[in-house]
Write a protein that holds these residues in place. Structure first.
Motif, mmCIF file in Angstrom:
data_model
loop_
_atom_site.group_PDB
_atom_site.id
_atom_site.type_symbol
_atom_site.label_atom_id
_atom_site.label_comp_id
_atom_site.label_asym_id
_atom_site.label_seq_id
_atom_site.Cartn_x
_atom_site.Cartn_y
_atom_site.Cartn_z
ATOM 1 N N SER A 27 0.836 -1.204 0.000
ATOM 2 C CA SER A 27 0.000 0.000 0.000
ATOM 3 C C SER A 27 0.871 1.254 0.000
ATOM 4 C CB SER A 27 -0.939 0.001 1.217
ATOM 5 O OG SER A 27 -0.220 0.143 2.434
ATOM 6 N N ILE A 28 2.025 1.192 0.657
ATOM 7 C CA ILE A 28 2.951 2.323 0.687
ATOM 8 C C ILE A 28 3.614 2.502 -0.674
ATOM 9 C CG2 ILE A 28 5.072 3.203 1.735
ATOM 10 C CD1 ILE A 28 4.232 1.600 4.273
ATOM 11 N N LEU A 29 4.047 1.399 -1.279
ATOM 12 C CA LEU A 29 4.695 1.473 -2.590
ATOM 13 C C LEU A 29 3.751 2.042 -3.642
ATOM 14 C CD1 LEU A 29 6.585 -1.960 -2.638
ATOM 15 C CD2 LEU A 29 7.521 0.308 -2.139
ATOM 16 N N ARG A 30 2.478 1.670 -3.565
ATOM 17 C CA ARG A 30 1.503 2.172 -4.533
ATOM 18 C C ARG A 30 1.318 3.676 -4.420
ATOM 19 N NH1 ARG A 30 -2.276 -2.797 -2.813
ATOM 20 N NH2 ARG A 30 -1.483 -4.378 -4.281
ATOM 21 N N GLN A 31 1.294 4.181 -3.207
ATOM 22 C CA GLN A 31 1.079 5.616 -3.048
ATOM 23 C C GLN A 31 2.338 6.418 -3.380
ATOM 24 O OE1 GLN A 31 -0.209 5.454 1.018
ATOM 25 N NE2 GLN A 31 1.775 5.995 1.879
ATOM 26 N N ARG A 34 2.981 4.751 -7.748
ATOM 27 C CA ARG A 34 1.808 4.718 -8.625
ATOM 28 C C ARG A 34 2.087 3.907 -9.899
ATOM 29 N NH1 ARG A 34 -1.912 7.202 -6.051
ATOM 30 N NH2 ARG A 34 -1.397 8.851 -4.570
ATOM 31 N N ARG A 35 2.024 4.507 -11.068
ATOM 32 C CA ARG A 35 2.142 3.736 -12.318
ATOM 33 C C ARG A 35 3.557 3.249 -12.598
ATOM 34 N NH1 ARG A 35 -1.927 6.463 -16.816
ATOM 35 N NH2 ARG A 35 -3.837 6.272 -15.559
ATOM 36 N N ASP A 36 4.518 3.711 -11.826
ATOM 37 C CA ASP A 36 5.891 3.201 -11.972
ATOM 38 C C ASP A 36 6.126 1.969 -11.112
ATOM 39 O OD1 ASP A 36 6.864 5.016 -13.841
ATOM 40 O OD2 ASP A 36 7.214 6.534 -12.300
ATOM 41 N N HIS A 37 5.068 1.449 -10.484
ATOM 42 C CA HIS A 37 5.146 0.254 -9.644
ATOM 43 C C HIS A 37 4.544 -0.915 -10.405
ATOM 44 C CE1 HIS A 37 3.589 -2.009 -5.829
ATOM 45 N NE2 HIS A 37 4.703 -2.538 -6.291
ATOM 46 N N TYR A 38 5.344 -1.925 -10.697
ATOM 47 C CA TYR A 38 4.898 -3.077 -11.479
ATOM 48 C C TYR A 38 4.713 -4.281 -10.551
ATOM 49 C CZ TYR A 38 6.166 -0.137 -15.375
ATOM 50 O OH TYR A 38 6.226 0.918 -16.259
#
Length: 312
Positions: A27-31, A34-38
């Motif tokens: 949840s932290i990585l997503r915030q 965002r779109r640079d998280h695969y």
């Protein structure tokens, strides 16, 4: 060079070990990214050939992306080895958890998510499995084995023993011995390390390493309705320890490396930073969770309307 810039031109690879606070970290990585998280996960209940095909598709998409630009961060349950498919420099980071606590948590996760294991659990010879007697544990260990969840999982994932089975669907009962532990320790020395039992402290350290700013979070995928260790039969705990004797050694080694990681930041006042973080996190973590939930709902609505065929 500042420490928080060590991975500025690299791909961060989050080696997500099951039931080691990975969902909260995601949840932290997503915030942050965002779109640079695969993310390379299959969460729709697919199994067998269909699941393998979806993993390969996600991996192929990542390979294509890495040929054009440097992916900021990659996450998945794939284990050590995915770096071989990246076209750029990389840095692994991983959270480890007390092996007994992790296995117990995974046991109850399987019971909670029995929609994935309906066929196996429907034939269980027990009225209830929640007591976690030895026979209950042995039954789930022999019938529900996502990546050998009950047997030195952390050692095998960090040593890279799980990657080929993750990608091909081959047997997950991979041989694991002292030589595997040696490889896992060597790989771990090149990872940034977090400890689940010291999650907030680990976050603060990683925020310094990777330049993360907004690390406030709400706990995700928390295990409910599980017995505390004090209520689990001693015979079951002995069995878990015997099956995870390599993980116990690896975890102790990870704790040692984590302490060294902290001391490398001479200017870090961890006690003071931790106190402030725990004051702010309840409020700011909820705010982040609300924002992410709202954005997800808006995206779903946008996707739904964009797929509608409007007659002229």
């Amino acid at each position: 060079m500042k420490k928080n810039a060590i991975c500025a031109d690299r791909t961060l690879v989050f080696l997500h070990i099951h039931k080691a606070s990975g969902s909260s970290l995601l949840s932290i990585l997503r915030q942050i990214y965002r779109r640079d998280h695969y993310e390379i996960y299959v969460r729709d209940g697919s199994r067998g050939v269909e699941q393998i095909e979806k993993r390969r598709k996600a991996l192929n998409e990542l390979i294509q992306v890495s040929q054009v630009k440097v992916p900021k961060v990659v996450s998945g349950h794939m284990g050590f080895g995915i770096h071989e498919y990246l076209q750029n420099e990389f840095k692994y980071f991983v959270f480890l958890r007390n092996p007994v606590q992790r296995v117990v948590s995974h046991f109850y996760e399987i019971l909670k998510q029995d929609r994935y294991f309906k066929q196996e659990l429907s034939s269980a010879p027990f009225e209830t499995l929640s007591e976690m007697q030895v026979e209950h544990f042995e039954y789930l260990a022999s019938t529900c084995k996502p990546y050998g969840w009950s047997n030195n999982l952390m050692t095998r994932m960090i040593a890279g023993k799980e990657f080929s089975s993750w990608l091909t669907g081959s047997s997950d009962d991979v041989a694991c011995d002292e030589s595997t532990l040696k490889i896992a320790k060597e790989n771990l020395r090149h990872c940034s390390i977090g400890i689940t039992e010291r999650f907030d402290e680990s976050l603060i350290v990683m925020s310094r390493l990777f330049g993360w700013r907004n690390i406030y979070y709400r706990r995700e995928n928390i295990g409910y309705n599980r017995l505390p260790l004090s209520k689990i039969p001693e015979a079951t705990l002995r069995l878990i320890k015997s099956k995870n004797h390599l993980d116990l050694q690896l975890y102790a080694y990870a704790e040692q490396l984590f302490k060294e990681q902290i001391t490398s930041f001479h200017e870090l006042d961890l006690k003071k930073d931790l106190q402030l973080f725990r004051i702010l996190n309840p409020l700011l973590g909820q705010a982040n969770a609300f924002r992410e939930s709202t954005m997800h709902k808006l995206l779903r609505v946008q996707t739904k309307f964009s797929s509608l065929s409007i007659p002229l």
